[in-house]
Design a protein around this motif. Structure first.
Motif, PDB file in Angstrom:
ATOM      1  N   ARG A  67      19.770 -34.513  39.803  1.00 33.25           N
ATOM      2  CA  ARG A  67      20.346 -35.733  39.239  1.00 33.25           C
ATOM      3  C   ARG A  67      21.768 -35.466  38.730  1.00 33.25           C
ATOM      4  O   ARG A  67      22.087 -34.358  38.297  1.00 33.25           O
ATOM      5  CB  ARG A  67      19.457 -36.186  38.082  1.00 33.25           C
ATOM      6  N   TYR A  68      22.607 -36.496  38.772  1.00 31.50           N
ATOM      7  CA  TYR A  68      23.961 -36.369  38.236  1.00 31.50           C
ATOM      8  C   TYR A  68      23.907 -35.823  36.810  1.00 31.50           C
ATOM      9  O   TYR A  68      23.071 -36.253  36.007  1.00 31.50           O
ATOM     10  CB  TYR A  68      24.695 -37.718  38.237  1.00 31.50           C
ATOM     11  N   ASP A  69      24.779 -34.881  36.532  1.00 32.81           N
ATOM     12  CA  ASP A  69      24.932 -34.257  35.209  1.00 32.81           C
ATOM     13  C   ASP A  69      23.743 -33.396  34.800  1.00 32.81           C
ATOM     14  O   ASP A  69      23.570 -33.120  33.616  1.00 32.81           O
ATOM     15  CB  ASP A  69      25.222 -35.306  34.124  1.00 32.81           C
ATOM     16  N   TYR A  70      22.926 -32.943  35.748  1.00 29.39           N
ATOM     17  CA  TYR A  70      21.786 -32.081  35.440  1.00 29.39           C
ATOM     18  C   TYR A  70      21.974 -30.650  35.911  1.00 29.39           C
ATOM     19  O   TYR A  70      21.057 -29.852  35.834  1.00 29.39           O
ATOM     20  CB  TYR A  70      20.498 -32.658  36.052  1.00 29.39           C
ATOM     21  N   PRO A 113      25.765 -26.160  32.999  1.00 28.89           N
ATOM     22  CA  PRO A 113      27.220 -25.956  33.010  1.00 28.89           C
ATOM     23  C   PRO A 113      27.656 -24.565  33.480  1.00 28.89           C
ATOM     24  O   PRO A 113      28.630 -24.445  34.237  1.00 28.89           O
ATOM     25  CB  PRO A 113      27.629 -26.202  31.557  1.00 28.89           C
ATOM     26  N   LYS A 142      27.289 -24.470  37.206  1.00 25.72           N
ATOM     27  CA  LYS A 142      28.308 -25.323  37.825  1.00 25.72           C
ATOM     28  C   LYS A 142      29.649 -24.595  37.866  1.00 25.72           C
ATOM     29  O   LYS A 142      30.364 -24.645  38.879  1.00 25.72           O
ATOM     30  CB  LYS A 142      28.433 -26.641  37.064  1.00 25.72           C
ATOM     31  N   GLU A 172      24.635 -33.167  43.493  1.00 26.07           N
ATOM     32  CA  GLU A 172      24.088 -34.188  42.607  1.00 26.07           C
ATOM     33  C   GLU A 172      23.957 -35.523  43.329  1.00 26.07           C
ATOM     34  O   GLU A 172      24.755 -35.842  44.206  1.00 26.07           O
ATOM     35  CB  GLU A 172      24.994 -34.335  41.384  1.00 26.07           C
TER      36      GLU A 172
END
Length: 179
Positions: free
Chosen positions: A76-79, A82, A85, A99
């Motif tokens: 999912r977006y923003d999952y 960090p 990423k 994502e």
């Protein structure tokens, strides 16, 4: 970790139980015992779900550095964690995490599903596939079945969400809409 007495500190006791359960559910070092040895051929990591990024990060960290591995996981977006990423942006990961939208699928999920299906072709008996699946995978792997457009799949998904149907009922319908 010391667990408070349930009689003396019931809230503290429940919090300790909750924290212990969450710690065991978070992908990490506990996954080591579930990973097989690297194969003679290649290792391909394929996956989807809201925990996909965290699972991919854990496998990336646990898999032997000298062993070949590649893969694609959609979350999912923003999952995406960090730290993972950041490593991915520096091209220091072997698993790509992309994502997409959840719970209503989008074109990013459709493209990821098509890429995952393509990566699974050409495997041999010497290869290993590590499949990382968590909740949300059916939405994130949004490759429509033949004769169904992504827009139709999205509309049906939105109608299912508004209907109040249970997740098992929604998945029963959605599996027939997916390639």
């Amino acid at each position: 970790m010391s667990v408070p007495s349930p009689r003396a500190d019931p809230l503290g006791f429940l919090r300790a139980l909750f924290d212990a359960a969450v710690a065991q559910a978070v992908p990490g070092a506990a996954m080591r015992s579930f990973l097989p040895a690297p194969p003679k051929g290649r290792t391909l990591v394929l996956g989807a779900g809201k925990a996909g990024g965290a699972m991919a990060a854990a496998v990336e960290a646990l898999w032997p550095a000298e062993a070949r591995m590649s893969g694609l996981v959609v979350t999912r977006y923003d999952y995406v964690p960090p730290a993972f990423k950041a490593l991915q942006q520096q091209r220091k990961t072997r698993i790509e995490v992309v994502e997409a939208a959840h719970p209503v699928p989008d074109d990013a999920g459709r493209r990821a599903a098509a890429r995952i299906a393509g990566l699974a072709h050409g495997l041999t008996a010497d290869d290993l596939v590590l499949c990382l699946i968590s909740g949300g995978a059916s939405s994130l792997l949004a490759l429509p079945a033949a004769g169904i457009s992504l827009a139709e799949k999205q509309a049906i998904n939105q109608a299912l969400l508004r209907s109040g149907a249970a997740i098992g009922e929604m998945n029963c319908v959605r599996k027939h809409l997916s390639a």
